[in-house]
Design a protein around this motif. Structure first.
Motif, PDB file in Angstrom:
ATOM      1  N   ALA A  85       3.977 -29.238  -3.976  1.00 47.93           N
ATOM      2  CA  ALA A  85       4.372 -29.026  -2.530  1.00 47.93           C
ATOM      3  C   ALA A  85       5.444 -29.828  -2.422  1.00 47.93           C
ATOM      4  CB  ALA A  85       3.108 -29.753  -1.810  1.00 47.93           C
ATOM      5  N   GLY A  86       5.389 -31.108  -3.027  1.00 49.00           N
ATOM      6  CA  GLY A  86       6.528 -32.188  -2.757  1.00 49.00           C
ATOM      7  C   GLY A  86       7.896 -31.444  -3.134  1.00 49.00           C
ATOM      8  N   ILE A  87       7.924 -31.065  -4.305  1.00 51.63           N
ATOM      9  CA  ILE A  87       9.177 -30.350  -4.947  1.00 51.63           C
ATOM     10  C   ILE A  87       9.584 -29.133  -3.951  1.00 51.63           C
ATOM     11  CG2 ILE A  87       9.976 -28.785  -6.884  1.00 51.63           C
ATOM     12  CD1 ILE A  87       8.141 -30.823  -8.691  1.00 51.63           C
ATOM     13  N   TYR A  88       8.508 -28.124  -3.802  1.00 46.89           N
ATOM     14  CA  TYR A  88       8.840 -27.100  -2.807  1.00 46.89           C
ATOM     15  C   TYR A  88       9.625 -27.524  -1.682  1.00 46.89           C
ATOM     16  CZ  TYR A  88       8.571 -23.027  -0.044  1.00 46.89           C
ATOM     17  OH  TYR A  88       8.987 -21.882   0.669  1.00 46.89           O
ATOM     18  N   ILE A  89       9.186 -28.506  -0.923  1.00 45.13           N
ATOM     19  CA  ILE A  89       9.461 -28.907   0.299  1.00 45.13           C
ATOM     20  C   ILE A  89      10.778 -29.590   0.262  1.00 45.13           C
ATOM     21  CG2 ILE A  89       9.322 -30.738   2.232  1.00 45.13           C
ATOM     22  CD1 ILE A  89       6.139 -30.568   1.804  1.00 45.13           C
ATOM     23  N   GLU A  90      11.220 -30.554  -0.780  1.00 42.66           N
ATOM     24  CA  GLU A  90      12.499 -30.922  -1.135  1.00 42.66           C
ATOM     25  C   GLU A  90      13.598 -29.931  -1.189  1.00 42.66           C
ATOM     26  OE1 GLU A  90      13.425 -33.970  -0.433  1.00 42.66           O
ATOM     27  OE2 GLU A  90      11.287 -34.428  -0.050  1.00 42.66           O
ATOM     28  N   ILE A  91      13.171 -28.887  -2.307  1.00 43.24           N
ATOM     29  CA  ILE A  91      14.110 -27.996  -2.329  1.00 43.24           C
ATOM     30  C   ILE A  91      14.469 -26.864  -1.253  1.00 43.24           C
ATOM     31  CG2 ILE A  91      14.280 -25.691  -3.747  1.00 43.24           C
ATOM     32  CD1 ILE A  91      13.068 -27.109  -6.105  1.00 43.24           C
ATOM     33  N   PHE A  92      13.463 -26.490  -0.408  1.00 45.54           N
ATOM     34  CA  PHE A  92      13.743 -25.593   0.181  1.00 45.54           C
ATOM     35  C   PHE A  92      14.262 -26.145   1.731  1.00 45.54           C
ATOM     36  CE2 PHE A  92      11.592 -22.716  -2.524  1.00 45.54           C
ATOM     37  CZ  PHE A  92      12.165 -21.480  -2.333  1.00 45.54           C
ATOM     38  N   ARG A  93      13.904 -27.521   1.857  1.00 46.52           N
ATOM     39  CA  ARG A  93      14.654 -28.062   3.072  1.00 46.52           C
ATOM     40  C   ARG A  93      16.007 -28.496   2.616  1.00 46.52           C
ATOM     41  NH1 ARG A  93      11.221 -33.056   5.564  1.00 46.52           N
ATOM     42  NH2 ARG A  93      11.946 -33.746   3.740  1.00 46.52           N
ATOM     43  N   GLY A  94      16.157 -28.688   1.367  1.00 42.41           N
ATOM     44  CA  GLY A  94      17.648 -29.213   0.871  1.00 42.41           C
ATOM     45  C   GLY A  94      18.868 -28.268   0.955  1.00 42.41           C
ATOM     46  N   LEU A  95      17.997 -26.612   0.767  1.00 39.14           N
ATOM     47  CA  LEU A  95      19.258 -25.592   0.810  1.00 39.14           C
ATOM     48  C   LEU A  95      19.508 -25.079   1.965  1.00 39.14           C
ATOM     49  CD1 LEU A  95      17.655 -23.975  -2.497  1.00 39.14           C
ATOM     50  CD2 LEU A  95      19.767 -24.957  -2.490  1.00 39.14           C
ATOM     51  N   PRO A  96      20.744 -24.672   2.021  1.00 29.30           N
ATOM     52  CA  PRO A  96      21.150 -23.842   3.397  1.00 29.30           C
ATOM     53  C   PRO A  96      20.266 -22.534   3.297  1.00 29.30           C
ATOM     54  CG  PRO A  96      23.045 -24.395   2.204  1.00 29.30           C
ATOM     55  CD  PRO A  96      21.996 -24.743   1.125  1.00 29.30           C
ATOM     56  N   ALA A  97      19.894 -22.249   4.748  1.00 29.62           N
ATOM     57  CA  ALA A  97      19.075 -21.017   4.836  1.00 29.62           C
ATOM     58  C   ALA A  97      19.915 -19.813   4.232  1.00 29.62           C
ATOM     59  CB  ALA A  97      18.717 -20.945   6.243  1.00 29.62           C
ATOM     60  N   LEU A  98      21.293 -19.714   4.335  1.00 29.17           N
ATOM     61  CA  LEU A  98      22.184 -18.619   3.766  1.00 29.17           C
ATOM     62  C   LEU A  98      21.839 -18.509   2.414  1.00 29.17           C
ATOM     63  CD1 LEU A  98      24.575 -16.747   4.273  1.00 29.17           C
ATOM     64  CD2 LEU A  98      26.055 -18.677   4.070  1.00 29.17           C
ATOM     65  N   LEU A  99      21.821 -19.562   1.436  1.00 35.32           N
ATOM     66  CA  LEU A  99      21.682 -19.331   0.161  1.00 35.32           C
ATOM     67  C   LEU A  99      20.112 -18.657  -0.231  1.00 35.32           C
ATOM     68  CD1 LEU A  99      22.996 -22.397  -1.454  1.00 35.32           C
ATOM     69  CD2 LEU A  99      24.216 -20.354  -0.999  1.00 35.32           C
ATOM     70  N   ILE A 100      19.054 -19.061   0.610  1.00 31.32           N
ATOM     71  CA  ILE A 100      17.901 -18.664   0.310  1.00 31.32           C
ATOM     72  C   ILE A 100      17.888 -17.029   0.691  1.00 31.32           C
ATOM     73  CG2 ILE A 100      15.612 -18.718   0.758  1.00 31.32           C
ATOM     74  CD1 ILE A 100      16.540 -21.222  -0.074  1.00 31.32           C
ATOM     75  N   PHE A 101      18.625 -16.543   1.780  1.00 37.17           N
ATOM     76  CA  PHE A 101      18.707 -15.065   1.906  1.00 37.17           C
ATOM     77  C   PHE A 101      19.718 -14.571   0.672  1.00 37.17           C
ATOM     78  CE2 PHE A 101      17.434 -13.693   6.185  1.00 37.17           C
ATOM     79  CZ  PHE A 101      17.000 -14.821   6.883  1.00 37.17           C
ATOM     80  N   ILE A 102      20.640 -14.871   0.430  1.00 32.70           N
ATOM     81  CA  ILE A 102      21.231 -14.334  -0.601  1.00 32.70           C
ATOM     82  C   ILE A 102      20.583 -14.311  -1.833  1.00 32.70           C
ATOM     83  CG2 ILE A 102      23.357 -14.487  -2.153  1.00 32.70           C
ATOM     84  CD1 ILE A 102      24.806 -15.930   0.195  1.00 32.70           C
ATOM     85  N   PHE A 103      19.659 -15.480  -2.165  1.00 35.15           N
ATOM     86  CA  PHE A 103      18.821 -15.496  -3.267  1.00 35.15           C
ATOM     87  C   PHE A 103      17.618 -14.469  -3.265  1.00 35.15           C
ATOM     88  CE2 PHE A 103      14.769 -16.715  -5.368  1.00 35.15           C
ATOM     89  CZ  PHE A 103      15.235 -17.078  -6.480  1.00 35.15           C
TER      90      PHE A 103
END
Lengths: 256, 273
Positions: A85-103
């Protein structure tokens, strides 16, 4: 220090100076063509705003469910759950939402060829928005759970509730009252982030406010549609912001 | 219960060689205690003496560092014990009441019965009504805890524990958070419970209650049991200097503090209401 009166005078002077020096005629020509704005109705409401709301809500629901799970994992007595859970939070809070959309738009179809994300574009947006918002909501929900006094868990456990059952029956219902204002704030953020659908490639019927406004702006070589789309965002976000402040006041009264 | 033998001979609560540390701070240093069925035992002692920790070890809200605890013949401290099952037989009342603020008084009593004991709605409601009547708060059935006085909240908390049908009741300073004029109602409920034959372990500073209701009084200091006997032995005629000193402080805290040259705020919980 300037007196309060002098501060106001300075502020007004600056605003007037800017207003006077701006080229209002050109600005009006580019951003406020009334006949063009009129043409956008009712499509901008019935299609674009509707889609924005649908994308936001589907992303919010998915994010809330995932965020709840991650929050409970973050508070679990089991180490690996906490770490994941900690790793998930760090990664997804740390990335721009734009990159998640492209991913989500590119990597997921590549990685799982032949499989479709259920719900088409709506599914993809729910996934992308949900993945991002889950990280924030997990932290909000965790804080809410930790704000419930320790004695509540002790009372539930001493009545024979298991840890999990006490969480579900006693702690989480109280935590949710605490986190409703910040979660509503998150809804406002999601509402704006839904504009990133732009990068997923959508059909005409799937366009939301930002995409709709931008398409029309490039067709007409005029920015009025952007302004109108912006006003549509405010139409929703300003009342929501008002609701958040009301809820915060009420929550403040309730804890007294 | 398969592991409960010869009900009448087994003490309801048995503590053997109990140690508990929080980090470097050793709070309990070898406690042995037996409480028989229907017995009322008051645990007294200065704050920091470990009496609340001892109570919380009985239903494993605190995990002992070493030693064994038995309740109704079941070893609570056994690694394979179903602690949720054992806790259903142990009622606990807290200093801060810990009612569920998002539920009405009745719901506070019915939810645990339904979720934990799987009683149906009608039965849970019936048991809740009976127990609210027992503590004299039937008219508050639909109120929310925040609208009740501290004394009323504590009586609801007692009713909530009783609704689960416990064999033992643990009380952790049940009147310490109450305004003085509200203490009496709570003590009256506890007194009635004691007369009905409930096994009770009560951590308290109420010496009058201990003297009149307790079968035994246990005086703790520094993580050990200093004295254990009838109220007359421990309160009226204590054998140990530490007990005498504690009791004199309790009766006249200002004098004791002057004698000791201590700042009164160091042990605020030692002051009687």
């Amino acid at each position: 220090m300037l007196s309060q009166g002098a501060q106001y005078a300075l502020f007004v002077a600056v605003v007037v100076a800017f207003a006077a020096s701006a080229d209002w005629a050109r600005l009006k020509n580019q951003f406020a063509q009334m006949d063009l704005a009129k043409q956008m109705f009712p499509d901008i409401i019935t299609l674009a705003l509707k889609n924005t709301v649908l994308y936001t809500l589907s992303g919010f629901v998915f994010g809330l469910v995932l965020g709840m799970v991650i929050a409970l994992m973050r508070l679990s007595p089991v180490g690996p759950y906490r770490w994941v859970a900690g790793i998930y939070i760090e990664i997804f809070r740390g990335l721009p939402a734009l990159l998640i959309f492209i991913f989500v738009g590119v990597a997921v179809p590549l990685a799982f060829p032949g499989t479709e994300i259920p719900g088409g574009t709506y599914g993809k947006v729910a996934l992308a928005l949900g993945l991002v918002s889950a990280a924030y909501m997990a932290e909000t929900i965790r804080a809410g759970i930790q704000a419930v006094p320790k004695g509540q868990m002790e009372a539930a456990r001493s009545l024979g509730f298991s840890h999990a059952r006490a969480m579900v029956s006693i702690i989480v219902p109280q935590a949710f009252r605490i986190v409703i204002p910040p979660l509503t704030n998150e809804l406002v953020l999601l509402f704006k982030d839904s504009s990133l659908v732009l990068f997923l490639g959508v059909t005409l019927e799937e366009r939301e406010l930002a995409k709709y406004g931008r398409d029309l702006a490039s067709q007409t070589a005029n920015s009025t549609p952007i302004l109108v789309a912006g006003l549509c965002y405010l139409l929703v976000t300003v009342p929501l912001g008002f609701v958040v402040r009301r809820l915060e006041t009420k929550a403040g009264e309730a804890t007294r | 219960m398969s592991d409960r033998t010869e009900e009448t001979n087994v003490p309801e609560i048995e503590v053997r060689g109990l140690y508990k540390s929080f980090g470097d701070n050793e709070v309990l240093r070898g406690i042995d205690l037996e409480i028989g069925q229907g017995e009322v035992v008051c645990v007294i002692g200065p704050s920091g003496s470990g009496k609340s920790t001892l109570l919380r070890c009985v239903n494993l809200l605190e995990e002992p560092t070493k030693g064994q605890v038995f309740v109704g013949g079941t070893e609570v401290t056994h690694p394979d014990v179903d602690i949720d099952e054992v806790r259903r037989r142990i009622g606990m009342v807290f200093q801060q009441f810990n009612l569920f603020p998002h539920l009405t008084v009745t719901e506070n009593l019915t939810l645990p019965q339904r979720r934990v004991l799987k009683r149906d709605k009608a039965e849970a409601a019936k048991v809740a009504a009976e127990n609210l009547a027992r503590v004299g708060l039937s008219e508050k059935a639909d109120a929310y805890p925040s609208s009740l006085s501290g004394g009323q909240q504590q009586r609801v908390a007692i009713a909530r524990a009783l609704a689960m049908g416990p064999e033992v009741m643990l009380f952790d300073e049940p009147t310490s958070a109450l305004d003085p004029e509200l203490v009496g109602d709570v003590l009256a409920v506890m007194r009635r419970l004691a007369n009905e034959g409930m096994t009770m372990m009560v951590v308290t500073h109420e010496m009058t209650f201990a003297r009149e209701v307790a079968d035994r009084v246990v005086f703790m200091d520094g993580g050990v049991i200093v004295e254990d006997g009838t109220p007359e032995q421990v309160i009226t005629d204590p054998a140990h200097e530490r007990t005498r000193h504690f009791l004199s402080r309790l009766l006249d805290p200002a004098m004791a503090d002057v004698e000791e040259g201590e700042a009164p705020q160091e042990q605020p919980k030692g002051l009687p209401n």
